[in-house]
Design an enzyme around this catalytic site. Structure first.
Site, PDB file in Angstrom:
ATOM      1  N   GLU A  61       0.803  -1.216   0.000  1.00 30.69           N
ATOM      2  CA  GLU A  61       0.000   0.000   0.000  1.00 30.69           C
ATOM      3  C   GLU A  61       0.840   1.272   0.000  1.00 30.69           C
ATOM      4  O   GLU A  61       0.498   2.260  -0.660  1.00 30.69           O
ATOM      5  CB  GLU A  61      -0.956  -0.005   1.184  1.00 30.69           C
ATOM      6  CG  GLU A  61      -2.122  -0.987   1.055  1.00 30.69           C
ATOM      7  CD  GLU A  61      -1.739  -2.415   1.384  1.00 30.69           C
ATOM      8  OE1 GLU A  61      -2.568  -3.320   1.167  1.00 30.69           O
ATOM      9  OE2 GLU A  61      -0.605  -2.626   1.862  1.00 30.69           O
ATOM     10  N   ASP A  85     -10.537  -0.831   4.401  1.00 34.48           N
ATOM     11  CA  ASP A  85     -10.213   0.362   5.178  1.00 34.48           C
ATOM     12  C   ASP A  85      -8.873   0.272   5.897  1.00 34.48           C
ATOM     13  O   ASP A  85      -7.989   1.102   5.694  1.00 34.48           O
ATOM     14  CB  ASP A  85     -11.339   0.655   6.187  1.00 34.48           C
ATOM     15  CG  ASP A  85     -12.103  -0.604   6.555  1.00 34.48           C
ATOM     16  OD1 ASP A  85     -11.473  -1.551   7.071  1.00 34.48           O
ATOM     17  OD2 ASP A  85     -13.314  -0.648   6.297  1.00 34.48           O
ATOM     18  N   PHE A  87      -6.491  -1.753   5.493  1.00 35.45           N
ATOM     19  CA  PHE A  87      -5.362  -2.079   4.625  1.00 35.45           C
ATOM     20  C   PHE A  87      -4.606  -0.814   4.224  1.00 35.45           C
ATOM     21  O   PHE A  87      -3.469  -0.898   3.759  1.00 35.45           O
ATOM     22  CB  PHE A  87      -5.846  -2.801   3.366  1.00 35.45           C
ATOM     23  CG  PHE A  87      -6.302  -4.226   3.590  1.00 35.45           C
ATOM     24  CD1 PHE A  87      -6.635  -4.681   4.855  1.00 35.45           C
ATOM     25  CD2 PHE A  87      -6.421  -5.095   2.524  1.00 35.45           C
ATOM     26  CE1 PHE A  87      -7.070  -5.980   5.055  1.00 35.45           C
ATOM     27  CE2 PHE A  87      -6.844  -6.400   2.716  1.00 35.45           C
ATOM     28  CZ  PHE A  87      -7.178  -6.849   3.985  1.00 35.45           C
ATOM     29  N   HIS A 130     -11.123  -5.173   8.230  1.00 33.10           N
ATOM     30  CA  HIS A 130     -12.014  -5.200   7.074  1.00 33.10           C
ATOM     31  C   HIS A 130     -13.255  -4.338   7.279  1.00 33.10           C
ATOM     32  O   HIS A 130     -14.023  -4.143   6.330  1.00 33.10           O
ATOM     33  CB  HIS A 130     -12.450  -6.632   6.767  1.00 33.10           C
ATOM     34  CG  HIS A 130     -11.343  -7.538   6.354  1.00 33.10           C
ATOM     35  ND1 HIS A 130     -10.429  -8.032   7.248  1.00 33.10           N
ATOM     36  CD2 HIS A 130     -11.005  -8.027   5.132  1.00 33.10           C
ATOM     37  CE1 HIS A 130      -9.567  -8.812   6.600  1.00 33.10           C
ATOM     38  NE2 HIS A 130      -9.889  -8.813   5.322  1.00 33.10           N
TER      39      HIS A 130
END
Length: 326
Positions: A61, A85, A87, A130
């Site tokens: 990310e 979210d 992540f 999640h």
């Protein structure tokens, strides 16, 4: 597209239309290419526009957002997807240190027209990482715009507006609304920073955003059956915040309840309550109440219904707005 598309289809249409209108728009992230993303928001884009404009990335990310910064500095309009979210947290340093600050750091000479799409919130039977509601982190960071739609038309319109904006936008997509089917108005492109009154009322104002807007509307319907007339305001944009619309709604009713999924402590709901208290003090008939998630890590799926704000908790807060003094 079906007559009443899902929010997923509305978002997909917004991306497709933006890519067709502007060759500088590129879409990338984990599994967004041929697969079309975990939720299929990018379905068909790689096939239509090719692998140089919609492509997969490694599971990194920070690298995704850092690459988008470089692209935006050099004339492209990247739209990146964080798969869930939480992540996005590995990319937080890039977002806070560079995405949010580069415009200020260069005194406006370098701006970053980029969008970070983040599916967020609960209500899908998922687990922590999640189903987080991470909006406060971004809202607390000067230099970022933070928006979250609650309807399919706003999902389309706000995403188009975010892609066209010259500054970075964190675009929070309420996962629990992904499969909601509604009429889609492709010509309704709301300006970023403008709230809307979803339901007019006389007795109290419910202030909500993203996934809690339908819950607030359901609470208002139930309240009407019980003899109370509740107004519902959908923020649409957390940053910039539409003080004008929100304060006018509260002054009309004299009572306010803020509804949000995130934990209540040091939250966006806290900021809204403070702003209302400061700006509407002499119009308030009762203290501003908040109905939020609890101050705990996101619970297991079987317990999330207790954690998330629901109709009963909202109406309990409304009942506590000192009606005995009315």
């Amino acid at each position: 597209m079906s007559e009443k598309p899902t929010m997923i289809q509305a978002l997909n249409r917004a991306l497709r239309d933006a890519m067709a209108a502007d060759d500088s728009v590129v879409v990338f992230g984990e599994d967004v290419g041929p697969l079309g993303g975990v939720f299929r928001v990018t379905d068909g884009l790689a096939a239509e526009f090719g692998g140089t404009r919609c492509f997969d990335t490694p599971l990194a990310e920070a690298g995704i957002v850092g690459t988008a910064v470089g692209m935006a500095m050099n004339g492209l309009r990247p739209v990146v997807e964080m798969q869930f979210d939480a992540f996005a947290f590995p990319a937080f340093e890039q977002i806070v240190s560079h995405v949010a600050k580069l415009g200020n750091r260069t005194r406006g000479r370098v701006r970053l027209p980029m969008v970070i799409r983040i599916p967020y919130g609960g209500g899908i039977g998922g687990v922590e990482h999640h189903c987080d509601s991470s909006e406060a982190y971004y809202a607390h960071t000067p230099g970022l715009l933070v928006v979250t739609p609650a309807t399919n038309s706003d999902a389309y319109g706000l995403l188009r507006a975010a892609i066209e904006h010259p500054d970075p936008v964190v675009f929070l997509e309420p996962k629990r609304q992904y499969f909601t089917r509604e009429e889609l108005d492709l010509h309704a492109v709301p300006p970023i920073g403008r709230a809307v009154v979803r339901r007019e009322g006389r007795d109290a104002t419910l202030i909500a955003y993203g996934p809690t807007v339908p819950v607030a509307l359901a609470a208002a319907e139930q309240a009407a059956a019980e003899g109370r007339d509740l107004e519902v305001v959908d923020l649409r944009s957390i940053v910039p915040f539409d003080d004008e619309t929100v304060m006018a709604a509260v002054r009309r009713t004299g009572r306010a309840v803020v509804v949000a999924e995130a934990p209540g402590f040091a939250s966006v709901a806290s900021e809204i309550a403070a702003r209302v208290g400061e700006r509407c003090f002499h119009h308030l008939e009762a203290p501003v109440r908040r109905v939020t998630g609890f101050d705990i890590p996101y619970p297991p799926p079987r317990l999330e219904r207790h954690h998330l704000p629901g109709v009963d908790r909202i109406l309990d807060a409304v009942d506590d707005l000192q009606w005995e003094y009315a």
